[in-house]
Design an enzyme around this catalytic site. Structure first.
Site, PDB file in Angstrom:
ATOM      1  N   GLU A  38      88.715 105.153  25.951  1.00 13.48           N
ATOM      2  CA  GLU A  38      90.013 105.037  25.261  1.00 13.48           C
ATOM      3  C   GLU A  38      89.981 105.794  23.947  1.00 13.48           C
ATOM      4  O   GLU A  38      89.427 105.326  22.955  1.00 13.48           O
ATOM      5  CB  GLU A  38      90.377 103.560  25.000  1.00 13.48           C
ATOM      6  CG  GLU A  38      90.688 102.780  26.252  1.00 13.48           C
ATOM      7  CD  GLU A  38      91.061 101.318  25.961  1.00 13.48           C
ATOM      8  OE1 GLU A  38      91.554 101.025  24.850  1.00 13.48           O
ATOM      9  OE2 GLU A  38      90.847 100.482  26.861  1.00 13.48           O
ATOM     10  N   GLU A  86      86.118  95.732  27.587  1.00 11.17           N
ATOM     11  CA  GLU A  86      85.700  95.379  26.220  1.00 11.17           C
ATOM     12  C   GLU A  86      85.106  93.973  26.171  1.00 11.17           C
ATOM     13  O   GLU A  86      85.543  93.130  25.392  1.00 11.17           O
ATOM     14  CB  GLU A  86      86.877  95.505  25.253  1.00 11.17           C
ATOM     15  CG  GLU A  86      87.374  96.930  25.126  1.00 11.17           C
ATOM     16  CD  GLU A  86      88.278  97.142  23.916  1.00 11.17           C
ATOM     17  OE1 GLU A  86      88.870  96.166  23.426  1.00 11.17           O
ATOM     18  OE2 GLU A  86      88.386  98.294  23.460  1.00 11.17           O
TER      19      GLU A  86
HETATM   20  C1  GAL Z   1      91.824  98.207  23.556  1.00 12.50           C
HETATM   21  C2  GAL Z   1      92.027  97.619  24.945  1.00 12.50           C
HETATM   22  C3  GAL Z   1      93.282  98.197  25.582  1.00 12.50           C
HETATM   23  C4  GAL Z   1      94.434  98.109  24.615  1.00 12.50           C
HETATM   24  C5  GAL Z   1      94.066  98.788  23.311  1.00 12.50           C
HETATM   25  C6  GAL Z   1      95.144  98.722  22.253  1.00 12.50           C
HETATM   26  O1  GAL Z   1      90.905  97.486  22.829  1.00 12.50           O
HETATM   27  O2  GAL Z   1      90.919  97.890  25.760  1.00 12.50           O
HETATM   28  O3  GAL Z   1      93.566  97.516  26.757  1.00 12.50           O
HETATM   29  O4  GAL Z   1      94.735  96.778  24.401  1.00 12.50           O
HETATM   30  O5  GAL Z   1      92.964  98.154  22.760  1.00 12.50           O
HETATM   31  O6  GAL Z   1      96.283  99.348  22.684  1.00 12.50           O
END
Ligand code: GAL
Length: 728
Positions: free
Chosen positions: A254, A185
């Site tokens: 994600e 990110e």
């Molecule tokens: C995303 C990040 C992950 C984790 C998630 C929230 O933005 O890439 O590593 O922090 O948020 O659980």
């Protein structure tokens, strides 16, 4: 006769087969505009995150097998630099940190791996995965076009890649790793940094590609990811996302299956109807790879939680719960979704969707090519069901849902029609008893005598502790004149302590004055409370606590922790600022220095039978007891409902930080329909955010297990119990 070049080619090909055990087509991962291409075939890939240090090696095979049975093709994990390189050049890949063993377990079960090396990982992990020593490398600035940082990042990334190559773990060598991630990110940081951000991204891309893994690299949430790196999406929904080049596939690294918790906050849940709806929206819009973050969240053992104040539990409302048990209906509903998607695979990878409106809120996405046809019928209305007609047939679509028709006729799955009953998780008593608690008071009286660190002005906490402990004592004294009117019944003075984070316990002349705490969102805070001062020298001792280092935010490595201002107010002459006077420091607790938690070291202190202990200092107490392992094989947890705040160890292994702070939030009923945000579905308000703490079975012996608790606030260990997690 073969020409020279043909025979050369043959030779190279033969050598390849010899070295990697498979031919080039069989062991290749590439991509095109539709999908990741493995061994020459476009694939729809379903992935789930399982972070190896958040469970034990004894749990891995079971977790991965459950993931496979849930319809997953890929296991995704970050690589956690700070556990692997605790001090520069000293590496640790043992136990829970045995990355190679984890990947080989995935391989054994028969799944692929997405290795997200980072090495910045965010992940609610201490310091976002960076080792704390990295901050003290001269001239360093993290995640930007900075020489010292790039050298260290390159070295670690190369080390991990080389380890994988040595074990033949990349798919190009016949192993399970089909994808790798560099950075995490970076987009927002890149924009804030401008030109330096841009050149760093380009450097990171070149560096990664130069490591020649033979499998594609991705960058998530980085719109400018340079070729050949694929930029990917993270979020609750990603159907709106398009990669930055028409020849890159649409990947979702994600898909948030729930959300993390912080001490003092509620538990966030994500209804599976909405999660499935999000996934179906992504697939119908041409997406070909998605990853549940998290599929198994697990536990932030030890001091690994980021923060501050990320809970020890990283359950995440994931399809497999913190303890490794299947969470229904999430697990089975997603499994059904995966089966339905896989039935459409041939159509999905060979055509682009044609969108047909079926009503104001209703649409069909149709994939057809040659003899295959698959359709997704959607209803975006958030509170009414719809009846639609598609190819002359009627279909009923609940509000906010998608039906999947793998043959363009039969509705095999609807995201809002859940067929599995919710599982009820219970914490049942076990037959294990803690025998005869003993106690030891952490010393608050003779602190400065042993101090070797001192100086003028208040020091930043992590620069002193280097994060070897959560705890740092700030010690000084203040002289009070015998003429002060407060000494003769006048208005009491007060002590004012300002901290940049994360918590403080204030002691004056060995007496507890009070505590104050920051929060994850607002780390800094001020404590103010009346104090009893006597004529002459008064000792001030502040126990400052770092409750997990920040893991996200612009240049978070520069944020400060610890006490930054102290004054005594309400004296006859007004206030006395102690900030710039001489301060001494003690890193960590005496009990930590003496390793009271160790089951092998003969303890150098006199533990006192709890029943005989004086109750004059309820704060800062060590407690210990022994217990036998409970029968059965259910996962175990400590019920710490009677405790205050602190840390707990079993047989020398840290279970993590605990805190019975009550959850503030708005726990109204939760409707799956409509755009999801974590605030929509909160649970556990007005109860401790986390009462139960996972104790891995493999950390216990049959008898004589040692539990040690460091309790800051005066909790009662006699009510601690070991419970069994069951699900039915
Ligand atoms: C995303 C990040 C992950 C984790 C998630 C929230 O933005 O890439 O590593 O922090 O948020 O659980």
């Amino acid at each position: 006769m073969e020409t020279n070049s043909v025979s050369k080619l043959r030779f190279l090909f033969f050598m390849c087969v010899l070295f990697v055990g498979c031919d080039l087509i069989q062991c290749s991962v590439t991509y095109d505009k539709k999908a990741i291409v493995i061994n020459g075939q476009r694939r729809i890939l379903i992935s789930g995150s399982i972070h190896y240090p958040r469970s034990t090696p004894e749990m891995w095979e079971d977790l991965i097998t459950k993931a496979k049975n849930g319809g997953l093709d890929v296991i995704d994990t970050y690589v956690f630099w700070n556990v692997h390189e605790p001090s520069p050049g000293n590496y640790n890949f043992e136990g829970r940190y045995d990355l190679v063993r984890f990947i080989k377990t995935v391989q054994k079960v028969g799944l692929y791996v997405h290795l997200r090396i980072g090495p910045y990982v965010c992940a609610e992990w201490n310091f976002g995965g960076f080792p704390v020593w990295l901050k003290y490398v001269p001239g360093i600035s993290f995640r930007t076009d900075n020489g010292p940082f790039k050298v260290k990042m390159h070295r670690f990334t190369e080390k991990i890649v080389q380890m994988m190559k040595n074990e033949k773990l990349f798919q190009s060598q016949g192993g399970p790793i089909i994808l790798s991630q560099i950075e995490n990110e970076y987009g927002a940081q890149s924009k804030s940094l401008g030109a330096a951000g841009h050149s760093y991204v380009n450097w990171a891309a070149r560096m990664a590609v130069g490591l020649a893994t033979g499998v594609p690299w991705v960058m998530c949430k980085e719109d400018d990811a340079p070729d050949p790196i694929i930029n990917t999406c993270n979020g609750f929904y990603c159907d709106y996302f398009t990669p930055n080049k028409p020849y890159k596939p649409k990947l979702w690294t994600e898909s948030w299956s729930g959300w993390f918790t912080e001490f003092g906050g509620p538990i966030y849940q994500r209804p599976v109807e909405d999660l499935a709806f999000g996934v179906a929206r992504f697939i119908q819009s041409g997406g070909s790879y998605f990853n549940y973050y998290m599929y198994h969240g697990g536990t932030n053992f030890g001091r690994s939680a980021g923060g501050p104040f990320i809970t020890t539990s990283y359950d995440y409302d994931a399809p497999i719960d913190e303890y490794g048990l299947i969470r229904e209906p999430k697990y089975s509903h997603l499994k059904d979704l995966h089966e339905a998607i896989k039935q459409c695979e041939a159509a999905l990878v060979s055509s682009d969707p044609v969108v047909k409106p079926l009503g104001t809120y209703e649409q069909a996405h149709v994939f057809s090519s040659g003899r295959t046809c698959a359709a997704f019928l959607s209803n975006y209305h958030s509170n009414s069901a719809a009846r639609v007609t598609f190819n002359g047939r009627h279909y009923d679509l609940p509000a906010w849902s998608i039906s999947i028709l793998p043959d363009c006729k039969t509705d095999v799955f609807n995201t809002a029609r859940v067929r599995t009953k919710p599982s009820a998780a219970q914490m049942l008593p076990s037959n294990s008893k803690f025998l005869s608690w003993e106690t030891y008071d952490e010393d608050v009286n003779s602190l400065e005598e042993s101090s070797r660190i001192s100086g003028s002005g208040l020091k930043e906490q992590i620069s002193v502790t280097r994060d070897t402990s959560d705890y740092l004592w700030y010690i000084t004294s203040v002289d009070i004149s015998s003429s002060e009117s407060s000494l003769r019944g006048g208005h009491k003075p007060s002590i004012n302590v300002h901290s940049e984070g994360d918590a403080v316990h204030v002691f004056v002349n060995g007496q507890f004055v009070g505590s104050a705490f920051g929060t994850m969102e607002r780390r800094s805070f001020t404590f103010n409370g009346p104090v009893n001062l006597h004529a002459g020298t008064n000792k001030i001792a502040l126990l400052s606590i770092a409750a997990g280092l920040p893991n996200v935010g612009f240049r978070y490595e520069t944020w400060k922790t610890g006490i930054s201002g102290v004054s005594i107010q309400g004296l006859d002459h007004g206030q006395k600022d102690l900030t710039w006077q001489r301060w001494s420091y003690q890193v960590g607790l005496k009990g930590e220095a003496m390793n009271l938690v160790s089951p092998i070291k003969v303890s150098s202190v006199d533990w006192v039978r709890e029943s005989l202990a004086t109750q004059n200092q309820p704060q800062l107490k060590w407690h210990k007891a022994y217990f036998n392992a409970p029968d059965g094989n259910e996962p175990l947890a400590l019920d710490l409902g009677s405790m205050g705040k602190g840390q707990v160890w079993i047989n020398g292994q840290s279970i993590g930080r605990y805190w019975m702070v009550y959850a503030k939030g708005q726990c109204n009923s939760c409707n799956y329909a409509g755009t999801y945000r974590p605030a929509k579905c909160q649970l556990g308000c007005e109860q401790p955010t986390q009462r139960w703490y996972h104790v891995p079975r493999s950390w216990l012996k049959p008898t004589k297990n040692l539990i040690v608790v460091f309790e800051e606030l005066g909790g009662n260990p006699w009510k601690i119990s070991l419970v069994k997690r069951t699900i039915h």
